[in-house]
Design a protein around this motif. Sequence first.
Motif, PDB file in Angstrom:
ATOM      1  N   ILE A 289       7.149   7.272 -11.632  1.00 58.16           N
ATOM      2  CA  ILE A 289       5.962   6.478 -11.299  1.00 58.16           C
ATOM      3  C   ILE A 289       5.905   5.212 -12.158  1.00 58.16           C
ATOM      4  O   ILE A 289       5.649   4.102 -11.668  1.00 58.16           O
ATOM      5  CB  ILE A 289       4.690   7.323 -11.500  1.00 58.16           C
ATOM      6  CG1 ILE A 289       4.674   8.497 -10.497  1.00 58.16           C
ATOM      7  CG2 ILE A 289       3.435   6.485 -11.339  1.00 58.16           C
ATOM      8  CD1 ILE A 289       3.552   9.479 -10.731  1.00 58.16           C
ATOM      9  N   LEU A 290       6.148   5.365 -13.456  1.00 56.64           N
ATOM     10  CA  LEU A 290       6.158   4.193 -14.343  1.00 56.64           C
ATOM     11  C   LEU A 290       7.267   3.224 -13.966  1.00 56.64           C
ATOM     12  O   LEU A 290       7.082   2.001 -13.978  1.00 56.64           O
ATOM     13  CB  LEU A 290       6.344   4.662 -15.794  1.00 56.64           C
ATOM     14  CG  LEU A 290       5.080   4.932 -16.603  1.00 56.64           C
ATOM     15  CD1 LEU A 290       5.443   5.357 -18.014  1.00 56.64           C
ATOM     16  CD2 LEU A 290       4.186   3.709 -16.641  1.00 56.64           C
ATOM     17  N   TYR A 291       8.421   3.738 -13.638  1.00 53.06           N
ATOM     18  CA  TYR A 291       9.540   2.879 -13.275  1.00 53.06           C
ATOM     19  C   TYR A 291       9.209   2.047 -12.043  1.00 53.06           C
ATOM     20  O   TYR A 291       9.512   0.834 -11.988  1.00 53.06           O
ATOM     21  CB  TYR A 291      10.781   3.729 -13.010  1.00 53.06           C
ATOM     22  CG  TYR A 291      12.020   2.901 -12.734  1.00 53.06           C
ATOM     23  CD1 TYR A 291      12.815   2.457 -13.783  1.00 53.06           C
ATOM     24  CD2 TYR A 291      12.361   2.543 -11.439  1.00 53.06           C
ATOM     25  CE1 TYR A 291      13.931   1.678 -13.545  1.00 53.06           C
ATOM     26  CE2 TYR A 291      13.474   1.769 -11.189  1.00 53.06           C
ATOM     27  CZ  TYR A 291      14.264   1.348 -12.235  1.00 53.06           C
ATOM     28  OH  TYR A 291      15.370   0.577 -12.001  1.00 53.06           O
ATOM     29  N   ASP A 292       8.581   2.674 -11.054  1.00 54.11           N
ATOM     30  CA  ASP A 292       8.199   1.954  -9.838  1.00 54.11           C
ATOM     31  C   ASP A 292       7.225   0.829 -10.164  1.00 54.11           C
ATOM     32  O   ASP A 292       7.346  -0.299  -9.676  1.00 54.11           O
ATOM     33  CB  ASP A 292       7.584   2.939  -8.843  1.00 54.11           C
ATOM     34  CG  ASP A 292       7.575   2.370  -7.436  1.00 54.11           C
ATOM     35  OD1 ASP A 292       8.022   1.226  -7.250  1.00 54.11           O
ATOM     36  OD2 ASP A 292       7.129   3.082  -6.524  1.00 54.11           O
ATOM     37  N   ALA A 293       6.228   1.126 -11.042  1.00 59.97           N
ATOM     38  CA  ALA A 293       5.238   0.115 -11.402  1.00 59.97           C
ATOM     39  C   ALA A 293       5.865  -1.021 -12.208  1.00 59.97           C
ATOM     40  O   ALA A 293       5.550  -2.200 -12.005  1.00 59.97           O
ATOM     41  CB  ALA A 293       4.108   0.762 -12.192  1.00 59.97           C
ATOM     42  N   ILE A 294       6.777  -0.676 -13.135  1.00 57.89           N
ATOM     43  CA  ILE A 294       7.433  -1.722 -13.941  1.00 57.89           C
ATOM     44  C   ILE A 294       8.290  -2.614 -13.057  1.00 57.89           C
ATOM     45  O   ILE A 294       8.350  -3.840 -13.221  1.00 57.89           O
ATOM     46  CB  ILE A 294       8.260  -1.068 -15.050  1.00 57.89           C
ATOM     47  CG1 ILE A 294       7.335  -0.418 -16.085  1.00 57.89           C
ATOM     48  CG2 ILE A 294       9.174  -2.075 -15.734  1.00 57.89           C
ATOM     49  CD1 ILE A 294       8.046   0.392 -17.128  1.00 57.89           C
ATOM     50  N   THR A 295       8.972  -2.002 -12.098  1.00 62.66           N
ATOM     51  CA  THR A 295       9.825  -2.791 -11.202  1.00 62.66           C
ATOM     52  C   THR A 295       9.015  -3.781 -10.383  1.00 62.66           C
ATOM     53  O   THR A 295       9.400  -4.937 -10.204  1.00 62.66           O
ATOM     54  CB  THR A 295      10.604  -1.839 -10.275  1.00 62.66           C
ATOM     55  OG1 THR A 295      11.377  -0.945 -11.080  1.00 62.66           O
ATOM     56  CG2 THR A 295      11.533  -2.613  -9.369  1.00 62.66           C
ATOM     57  N   ARG A 296       7.850  -3.312  -9.895  1.00 61.88           N
ATOM     58  CA  ARG A 296       6.993  -4.195  -9.108  1.00 61.88           C
ATOM     59  C   ARG A 296       6.473  -5.347  -9.976  1.00 61.88           C
ATOM     60  O   ARG A 296       6.155  -6.413  -9.491  1.00 61.88           O
ATOM     61  CB  ARG A 296       5.817  -3.416  -8.513  1.00 61.88           C
ATOM     62  CG  ARG A 296       6.223  -2.403  -7.449  1.00 61.88           C
ATOM     63  CD  ARG A 296       5.026  -1.572  -7.010  1.00 61.88           C
ATOM     64  NE  ARG A 296       5.428  -0.529  -6.071  1.00 61.88           N
ATOM     65  CZ  ARG A 296       5.515  -0.695  -4.766  1.00 61.88           C
ATOM     66  NH1 ARG A 296       5.219  -1.876  -4.251  1.00 61.88           N
ATOM     67  NH2 ARG A 296       5.885   0.299  -3.980  1.00 61.88           N
ATOM     68  N   SER A 297       6.361  -5.120 -11.268  1.00 66.68           N
ATOM     69  CA  SER A 297       5.821  -6.145 -12.174  1.00 66.68           C
ATOM     70  C   SER A 297       6.929  -6.859 -12.941  1.00 66.68           C
ATOM     71  O   SER A 297       6.676  -7.533 -13.946  1.00 66.68           O
ATOM     72  CB  SER A 297       4.865  -5.489 -13.186  1.00 66.68           C
ATOM     73  OG  SER A 297       3.931  -4.687 -12.517  1.00 66.68           O
ATOM     74  N   TYR A 298       8.156  -6.719 -12.526  1.00 66.17           N
ATOM     75  CA  TYR A 298       9.304  -7.171 -13.310  1.00 66.17           C
ATOM     76  C   TYR A 298       9.281  -8.667 -13.605  1.00 66.17           C
ATOM     77  O   TYR A 298       9.435  -9.102 -14.745  1.00 66.17           O
ATOM     78  CB  TYR A 298      10.581  -6.799 -12.557  1.00 66.17           C
ATOM     79  CG  TYR A 298      11.824  -7.000 -13.374  1.00 66.17           C
ATOM     80  CD1 TYR A 298      12.580  -8.175 -13.228  1.00 66.17           C
ATOM     81  CD2 TYR A 298      12.233  -6.046 -14.295  1.00 66.17           C
ATOM     82  CE1 TYR A 298      13.725  -8.358 -13.972  1.00 66.17           C
ATOM     83  CE2 TYR A 298      13.369  -6.230 -15.039  1.00 66.17           C
ATOM     84  CZ  TYR A 298      14.128  -7.386 -14.883  1.00 66.17           C
ATOM     85  OH  TYR A 298      15.242  -7.568 -15.620  1.00 66.17           O
ATOM     86  N   VAL A 299       9.068  -9.453 -12.587  1.00 65.52           N
ATOM     87  CA  VAL A 299       9.148 -10.908 -12.767  1.00 65.52           C
ATOM     88  C   VAL A 299       8.043 -11.403 -13.681  1.00 65.52           C
ATOM     89  O   VAL A 299       8.253 -12.191 -14.596  1.00 65.52           O
ATOM     90  CB  VAL A 299       9.102 -11.617 -11.401  1.00 65.52           C
ATOM     91  CG1 VAL A 299       9.098 -13.123 -11.575  1.00 65.52           C
ATOM     92  CG2 VAL A 299      10.295 -11.173 -10.557  1.00 65.52           C
ATOM     93  N   ASN A 300       6.814 -10.889 -13.490  1.00 64.75           N
ATOM     94  CA  ASN A 300       5.685 -11.364 -14.282  1.00 64.75           C
ATOM     95  C   ASN A 300       5.777 -10.950 -15.746  1.00 64.75           C
ATOM     96  O   ASN A 300       5.260 -11.633 -16.624  1.00 64.75           O
ATOM     97  CB  ASN A 300       4.373 -10.849 -13.696  1.00 64.75           C
ATOM     98  CG  ASN A 300       4.140 -11.395 -12.309  1.00 64.75           C
ATOM     99  OD1 ASN A 300       4.567 -12.515 -12.005  1.00 64.75           O
ATOM    100  ND2 ASN A 300       3.480 -10.626 -11.471  1.00 64.75           N
ATOM    101  N   GLY A 301       6.406  -9.845 -15.995  1.00 63.36           N
ATOM    102  CA  GLY A 301       6.382  -9.323 -17.362  1.00 63.36           C
ATOM    103  C   GLY A 301       7.645  -9.567 -18.139  1.00 63.36           C
ATOM    104  O   GLY A 301       7.748  -9.158 -19.298  1.00 63.36           O
ATOM    105  N   TRP A 302       8.662 -10.197 -17.565  1.00 64.52           N
ATOM    106  CA  TRP A 302       9.945 -10.333 -18.260  1.00 64.52           C
ATOM    107  C   TRP A 302       9.859 -11.185 -19.509  1.00 64.52           C
ATOM    108  O   TRP A 302      10.445 -10.869 -20.531  1.00 64.52           O
ATOM    109  CB  TRP A 302      10.966 -10.924 -17.289  1.00 64.52           C
ATOM    110  CG  TRP A 302      12.309 -11.090 -17.946  1.00 64.52           C
ATOM    111  CD1 TRP A 302      12.912 -12.252 -18.291  1.00 64.52           C
ATOM    112  CD2 TRP A 302      13.191 -10.055 -18.364  1.00 64.52           C
ATOM    113  NE1 TRP A 302      14.137 -12.025 -18.886  1.00 64.52           N
ATOM    114  CE2 TRP A 302      14.323 -10.660 -18.940  1.00 64.52           C
ATOM    115  CE3 TRP A 302      13.132  -8.662 -18.297  1.00 64.52           C
ATOM    116  CZ2 TRP A 302      15.400  -9.936 -19.447  1.00 64.52           C
ATOM    117  CZ3 TRP A 302      14.202  -7.948 -18.798  1.00 64.52           C
ATOM    118  CH2 TRP A 302      15.311  -8.570 -19.376  1.00 64.52           C
ATOM    119  N   GLU A 303       9.091 -12.272 -19.449  1.00 68.40           N
ATOM    120  CA  GLU A 303       9.038 -13.157 -20.592  1.00 68.40           C
ATOM    121  C   GLU A 303       8.398 -12.461 -21.791  1.00 68.40           C
ATOM    122  O   GLU A 303       8.779 -12.682 -22.939  1.00 68.40           O
ATOM    123  CB  GLU A 303       8.250 -14.424 -20.255  1.00 68.40           C
ATOM    124  CG  GLU A 303       8.896 -15.300 -19.187  1.00 68.40           C
ATOM    125  CD  GLU A 303       8.626 -14.800 -17.785  1.00 68.40           C
ATOM    126  OE1 GLU A 303       7.885 -13.791 -17.665  1.00 68.40           O
ATOM    127  OE2 GLU A 303       9.154 -15.376 -16.831  1.00 68.40           O
TER     128      GLU A 303
END
Length: 841
Positions: A289-303
Amino acid sequence: MSLPAKFILTMAMILPEVKGTNSYTHHIAVLYHKDKAPLSTTNMTVVREDSTSVNMSLVYYEVPQQNILELSRIVCKHLEEGGAGFVSYLDCSSTQYMDYYTSRLGIPGVLYSTEPCDREVHQSTYPTIKMVPDCYMLNKAVTSIVKAQAWPEVTILYDSIYNSRCMQDLLMKISKLLTHSRLIRVTNTTDIKYVMPTTEGPGGLNMVVIVSEDRLDGLLQQAYDNGMLGSNFFWLIVESSPNLCWTPPANLSQSHLLVLQRRQSLTQTNELCRTGKINTVLIEEGRDILYDAITRSYVNGWERYSGNQSTTCSELKMSQSPWMQTVRSNLYAVNGSQITTDADLSFDTNGYPDVVKYDILSTSDRGNNFLNIVAGWDNENGFKLKDSLLYLNTFMDFGNRTLLIATQEAKPFTIRSEVNGTVTFTGFCLDILDELAMRFNFRYTLIEPPDGLWGGPNPDGSWNGMVGMVKRGEIAFAIGPFTITSLREQVIDFTKPFMEDGAGILTTRPDADSDKFFRIIRPFALPVWGCIAIAIVCVGLLLFIVNRLSPYTAYNRRHKDSSPEEVSLTSNMWLVFGTFVNQGGVTYPTAISGRCIVGFWWVFTILITSTYTANLAAFLTVTIAVKPINSLNELAAHEQIKPLVKAGTNLYSLFQTADSGIYKTIWSRMNDMPVVKSTNEALDIVRTSNTAYMTDRSQLEYHVLSDCKTYALADEIFNTAGYGFVVPEHAPYLDSFNYNIMRMQEAGLIEKWRQKWWPRSDQCSVSDRTSSATALGIDSLAGPFLVYVCIAALSFVCLLIEICLKRRAYVKQKKLTQLPNNTCMTNGVGNGAVNNGFEFD
């Protein structure tokens, strides 16, 4: 699909969303307690071959229970080391802290709880996904079952796993149903035998159990050992933990037991439960579940998480991470996680699952699976019953099944007959069995126990006979006159007694013709005859003394009509004897003193002769046999008659286990007792030897009534108990059998069948009550003839003695007459007198 394959598939599905990014590993902390640890606690990293994907690392932390300070330290340490989120599997207090902490700091997290938690303790401003059992939803499910069963009262067994607010909510919901509730807190030292209610309610005892799994098995074992899983006990086991691996023991398959549990995940299979991997699966679900959420937020949170700088708790307290907030918001967009079997997972505004579903399973002794789903509950549709029964072991009937039932011959309860090699049974117990078969729709096949025993303990602790067959589940139940004992009740159950009875003692009847010659003297005992003889002698002497000393007797007054016989000893003795036999005498006393003695002697004679005449009539017309044994004490004291009981019966165990008293004494005389397994064998031994056979008195009465001339039954009844059928422990049909046996007794069927199979009277008593008198044979009157012949012979002996004495006197007298200076002498009766046929001159 295996978990690694699922994880790879999930990664592949989200790959298009993260093209053009650099690979980065996100660290997820897994928090757990020692007793709920996953199979592996080694830190691991899942690396994708595609460098553009997101990699995830699992870091495991063991957290002490109810230690918030240590939990805070672990959380801060993980964040300072660049942690990206949490998956926790902790108790309620730790889970509530994690909910608060992750909400305030905006940290992504998936929270599991090892027990039901109070969702109202903390309402999240920034919700965290909580895969925790909600006690308020759980209470609604429990209440729906109480309502469906219309329980008038319920006993709730709980421990520290259920907090006070949750319990208060449950009690409030139950009270709205007008159901009385009783609370019992369970600890490791609780013995439910002393805390459970002592009386059953109108519908039995209803129990709701909400305890931790490590305490549940011990609690149910106590209930099983104390007979609290029978047909009158209804249990509801509430699965409070999310790992859903508890299964009732197989020995509870016949009990009334429901299990309320969360609907299982696709990944939570029985195999995972058996191998202990279920906790690992829960953690991996949270990771997905966490992995799915992190993936969906990948671009916004990378920096933010580029790894260029570390983050501390103090910094996070001042400013929440926008990237983490993005991940948290995407947690609620998770789809396809398949936490439930029939719907995707969704959450409410507080982070709790939107749809909560429970399965309700019941134990059953039919079919291959002894635990079956019978109903369901969810927060949208409420309670829904699958079929007509909630408790599958609620007995209705046997559905025309053929049951294997054991019995053996015990006349007249079970009478065995064999025709052309086919064995059939009839009798009193078979009539009861046929009535039960008609009422409960079953057929039956009767078998006999291979060892021929009723049932008792072996030296190794196992059980033999029909009781052992029932205990081992080889037969449905056993019928016959089984004595209800506490020893047998430890391994099987009995129906309510269909008859109350005790044990009796059977011996052979003494030969009634052996003393017919002497019935003439039997109206009086030998001491009475002796007293009568002494009275005759004493009264004769007394009368002689009185007549001899009284100055008013005719002889002492020199009356002209007096006779010397009045004061003669022989005449007075003869007078007393003559009046006793109603013949009178030659001379009667003339003095008042002598007449008083004779008068009262006449009264005494009338009483004695009347009593003798009445008893003599009874003894000559009625045969009264004396029983050789009339009680256990007489049997214990008798040196010639040996005791005998059947092997494998209640009486055998009673004497064998006796430590002292009369039973121990009887057992000490059974050392050389032959082994018998049936009443017919025992009767053969009784007829051919000095043996007293002991068994159920009702069986002995049947044989005595059938052959009263051979057997005699002692008056004493001992070891009184009830007779019942033997059924397995906690049999679901036991209550129905008990109720219908009572109905048979009330309707008079039991008494009707008893009159049918027991003779109403024996041949001896019938002949005694015939209207015509019985002619006496010569053997009955031979006694008087024999006595008279003996007396006649004695009189001839006396005659010979008298002749001899007289001849001796005659010879002596003749010698005297030959002396000189003597005139002709006679023997005192004159010249030429004749005495007793002899002439002397």
